[in-house]
Design a protein around this motif. Structure first.
Motif, PDB file in Angstrom:
ATOM      1  N   GLU A 170       2.344   5.845  -3.243  1.00 48.98           N
ATOM      2  CA  GLU A 170       2.834   4.241  -1.854  1.00 48.98           C
ATOM      3  C   GLU A 170       2.898   5.349  -0.753  1.00 48.98           C
ATOM      4  OE1 GLU A 170       2.941   1.001  -2.399  1.00 48.98           O
ATOM      5  OE2 GLU A 170       3.995   0.367  -1.015  1.00 48.98           O
TER       6      GLU A 170
ATOM      7  N   ARG B 145       0.206   5.051   2.721  1.00 44.98           N
ATOM      8  CA  ARG B 145       0.797   3.685   3.983  1.00 44.98           C
ATOM      9  C   ARG B 145      -0.071   3.953   5.043  1.00 44.98           C
ATOM     10  NH1 ARG B 145       7.141   4.036   2.857  1.00 44.98           N
ATOM     11  NH2 ARG B 145       6.555   3.009   1.243  1.00 44.98           N
TER      12      ARG B 145
ATOM     13  N   ARG C 143      -3.283   1.847   5.103  1.00 41.13           N
ATOM     14  CA  ARG C 143      -3.089   0.582   5.420  1.00 41.13           C
ATOM     15  C   ARG C 143      -3.477  -0.595   6.933  1.00 41.13           C
ATOM     16  NH1 ARG C 143       1.992  -0.251   1.108  1.00 41.13           N
ATOM     17  NH2 ARG C 143       0.533   0.677  -0.900  1.00 41.13           N
ATOM     18  N   TRP C 144      -4.198  -1.042   6.721  1.00 40.99           N
ATOM     19  CA  TRP C 144      -4.228  -1.998   8.034  1.00 40.99           C
ATOM     20  C   TRP C 144      -5.139  -0.706   9.257  1.00 40.99           C
ATOM     21  CZ3 TRP C 144      -3.723  -5.871   6.891  1.00 40.99           C
ATOM     22  CH2 TRP C 144      -3.395  -7.598   7.609  1.00 40.99           C
TER      23      TRP C 144
END
Lengths: 320, 322
Positions: B82, B86, B89-90
């Motif tokens: 995770e 991160r 992401r995006w």
């Protein structure tokens, strides 16, 4: 403008509620068996004359209707009457007791809100893990303990380390300010802790279920997809939405802060409102009870009003 | 050969079911996407499209277990867990969800939600972020003045536009759009599709469009991957799939789409339902519903090249003429 109408409506509603509650309180105590006079004249060989004198003194010889009108008139002028018991103005009595109760109950309530929110958030975030099982079952455990029993247990555990009764050490003569504060602080710990432990379970459960509901929403997935860290997601997205049901509960229970905690004040001999109400019931001290209940009503209604207004602030979807 | 922008290799997803057992939702999916390419991922409900999309960003719920690799520029972003995922992401891959209704936080304004992602990935701060937000909103056709609006104050189409603006905020290279038009009426659907088309062109975005709606794919995508029962049964250029489908399921899907149906031919439906995924599947998963099943179909077919950039998982393609 959005809001003005809403606020006015809420305030009007609050005023009506107080009026209705005040009227019900007036009727309620007079419906209870026994009268103030029968209680006051419970000396052996009380004569009929004494009874009449007492009735006249407290205005109980007038009809219920007249009493009600006088009561309302005086209330408008801020006069809550004279206590039958110690013949002091009710307002004075209540003020002293309120000042005693507030710090103790506020401390306990704040403690329960903090612990409850924290454990509720943890239980929701760690759903299905042993962490959740431990937090939820301990919250339930404390929640279901009888208040006075928990108070007694804490007294057994902490007796000798912390004071277990009263508000101050009466043998401390002419203490300095800091000394007095320290004395008060040590006395307030156990009753507040008891209250906090008994109350926090409710918050845990409410916060947990509100959080579980919001954590399942699509916008939480969006927040994760954006790359936000778990704690930011909880704080900015989940908790912010879960705050809606939590606010109501917090505001409601803050309303009861004023009522004090009868059981706790009794166990720890805390000279607050809760104990005063209990004694006033025993004595049929109508003005005292009416005063105390008025205070309770107003604080509950005001806290509800605050909850409504906060709700309005927290949830942009409420428009009317 | 250059490394593809996004590559999914041997992706499997299992969900633990309450009351024991598990559901094998994605059964070995391979995908690859070049910069600027547009891929349609189609199939019936429950075939694993959305699960695949969520798995790419590691967004599956805790009861899911994932194996396989998701490579961006050749780097496996699933491997580090995770925390390592991160930052991707995006920034590398952004996603627009179905039902813009709930994909936006109801108690924060759309502007705040866009600013949040800009600040999170260090793209802009404060006043600059607000200016950038206004530009983003303008670019998806929302007047900049609406930044202070809450999601419930916008129409469904506007909310979807806002969600798209938010997805574009960090200039991702891949946009995953999961059923972006499903909850919208036809006129608004067309506008959103045009918008996605224009944005992909202008920003050079690669697009993965997840949908059950073939006409939508036809409008936007160059390539198409058809999923059935958790696996890709056919993939290739859209026109090739349309004219010479290599799998009966693809052929029947096209026949079941009114806009693309063969001329005036009646719209067909595919009888039956996809197999349950909580138990092992023997043979070809489509066999019970297939109109051309034959003896070999008791063996599970694998995805084989049948033409240039065209692969299908069907024994018909390797059948030796009798």
């Amino acid at each position: 403008m959005r809001g003005t109408d809403y606020v006015l409506k809420r305030i009007a509603f609050a005023i009506v509620t107080v009026f209705v509650a005040v009227s019900i309180n007036f009727v309620l105590f007079r419906l209870a068996p026994g009268t103030a006079v029968s209680n006051l004249s419970r000396v052996p060989h009380a004569t009929q004359q004494l009874r009449h004198a007492l009735e006249k003194q407290f205005g109980l010889d007038k009809s219920k209707g007249e009493q009600y009108v006088i009561f309302l008139k005086q209330l408008v002028h801020g006069n809550l009457g004279i206590s039958y018991e110690n013949e002091q103005p009710v307002a004075t009595n209540l003020r002293i007791e309120l000042i005693n109760t507030l710090p103790m109950v506020t401390l306990g309530t704040v403690f329960s809100i903090l612990i409850g929110t924290l454990t509720g958030v943890i239980a929701a975030w760690r759903r299905g893990t042993p962490t959740e099982a431990v937090t939820v079952s301990s919250a339930l455990g404390f929640y279901s303990m009888p208040t006075h029993w928990l108070g007694l247990m804490l007294i057994i555990i902490f007796a000798g380390t912390l004071p277990t009764g009263g508000m101050t050490n009466e043998f401390l003569l002419n203490p300095g300010f800091w000394q007095h504060l320290k004395d008060l602080g040590s006395h307030v710990l156990l009753p507040s802790l008891t209250l906090g432990l008994v109350l926090y379970g409710e918050y845990t459960l409410i916060v947990r279920s509100a959080m579980l509901e919001t954590l399942g929403e699509d916008y939480i997935l969006t927040a994760r997809a954006k790359g936000l860290k778990p704690w930011t997601i909880i704080r900015k997205h989940a908790l912010r939405n879960a705050m809606l049901p939590i606010t109501t509960l917090v505001a409601l229970s803050l309303g009861y802060v004023v009522a004090g905690a009868i059981l706790i004040e009794t166990v720890f001999s805390w000279p607050g409102i809760g104990r005063a109400v209990y004694e006033a019931v025993l004595q049929r001290d109508y003005p005292m009870l009416q005063g105390a209940f008025l205070l309770l009503t107003i604080s509950v209604v005001v806290c509800n009003l605050i909850a409504d207004l906060l709700y309005f602030k927290l949830d942009p979807r409420i428009t009317t | 050969m250059s490394v593809p922008l996004l590559e999914v290799e041997g992706l499997h997803v299992w969900f633990d079911l309450e009351g024991g057992g598990e559901l094998h939702a994605v059964q070995g999916v391979d995908l690859s996407l070049d910069p600027g390419e547009r891929l349609g991922l189609v199939g019936e409900s429950g075939c694993g499209k959305t699960t695949t999309a969520l798995a790419i960003l590691g967004l599956l719920p805790p009861n899911a277990s994932v194996s396989g690799r998701v490579l961006i520029d050749g780097e496996d972003i699933l491997a580090g867990g995770e925390a390592a995922m991160r930052p991707h992401r995006w920034v590398d891959v952004a996603i627009v969800f179905q039902g813009a209704m709930n994909a936006l936080n109801p108690v924060r304004t759309i502007g705040q939600q866009i600013v949040e992602s800009l600040e999170l990935h260090g793209r802009a701060k404060g006043a600059v972020a607000r200016t950038r937000t206004a530009e983003l909103l303008e670019s998806v056709g929302i007047p900049a003045g609406r930044a202070g609006r809450y999601p419930h104050e916008l129409s469904g189409g506007m909310r979807q536009r806002a969600a798209i603006a938010m997805a574009l905020s960090c200039n991702p290279r891949v946009l995953i759009a999961d059923e972006p038009t499903t909850a919208l009426d036809v006129m608004v659907q067309a506008q959103i599709l045009e918008l996605l088309d224009a944005l992909c062109r202008d920003f050079g975005l690669a697009l993965v469009l997840v949908t059950h709606d073939l006409p939508v794919v036809a409008q936007l995508c160059d390539r198409c991957a058809v999923m059935y029962a958790g696996e890709i049964v056919e993939r290739g250029p859209l026109d090739v799939l349309y004219h010479t489908p290599g799998h009966p399921y693809t052929r029947m899907l096209f026949a079941a789409s009114p806009d693309l149906g063969m001329g005036d031919a009646p719209v067909l439906s595919i009888p039956g339902a996809p197999p349950r995924l909580d138990r092992p599947i023997d043979g070809c998963p489509f066999r019970p519903r297939c109109d051309s099943a034959f003896a070999a179909c008791v063996e599970r077919p694998s995805l084989l090249e049948v033409g240039d950039g065209h692969a299908a998982a069907c024994h018909l393609n390797t059948r030796v003429p009798a």
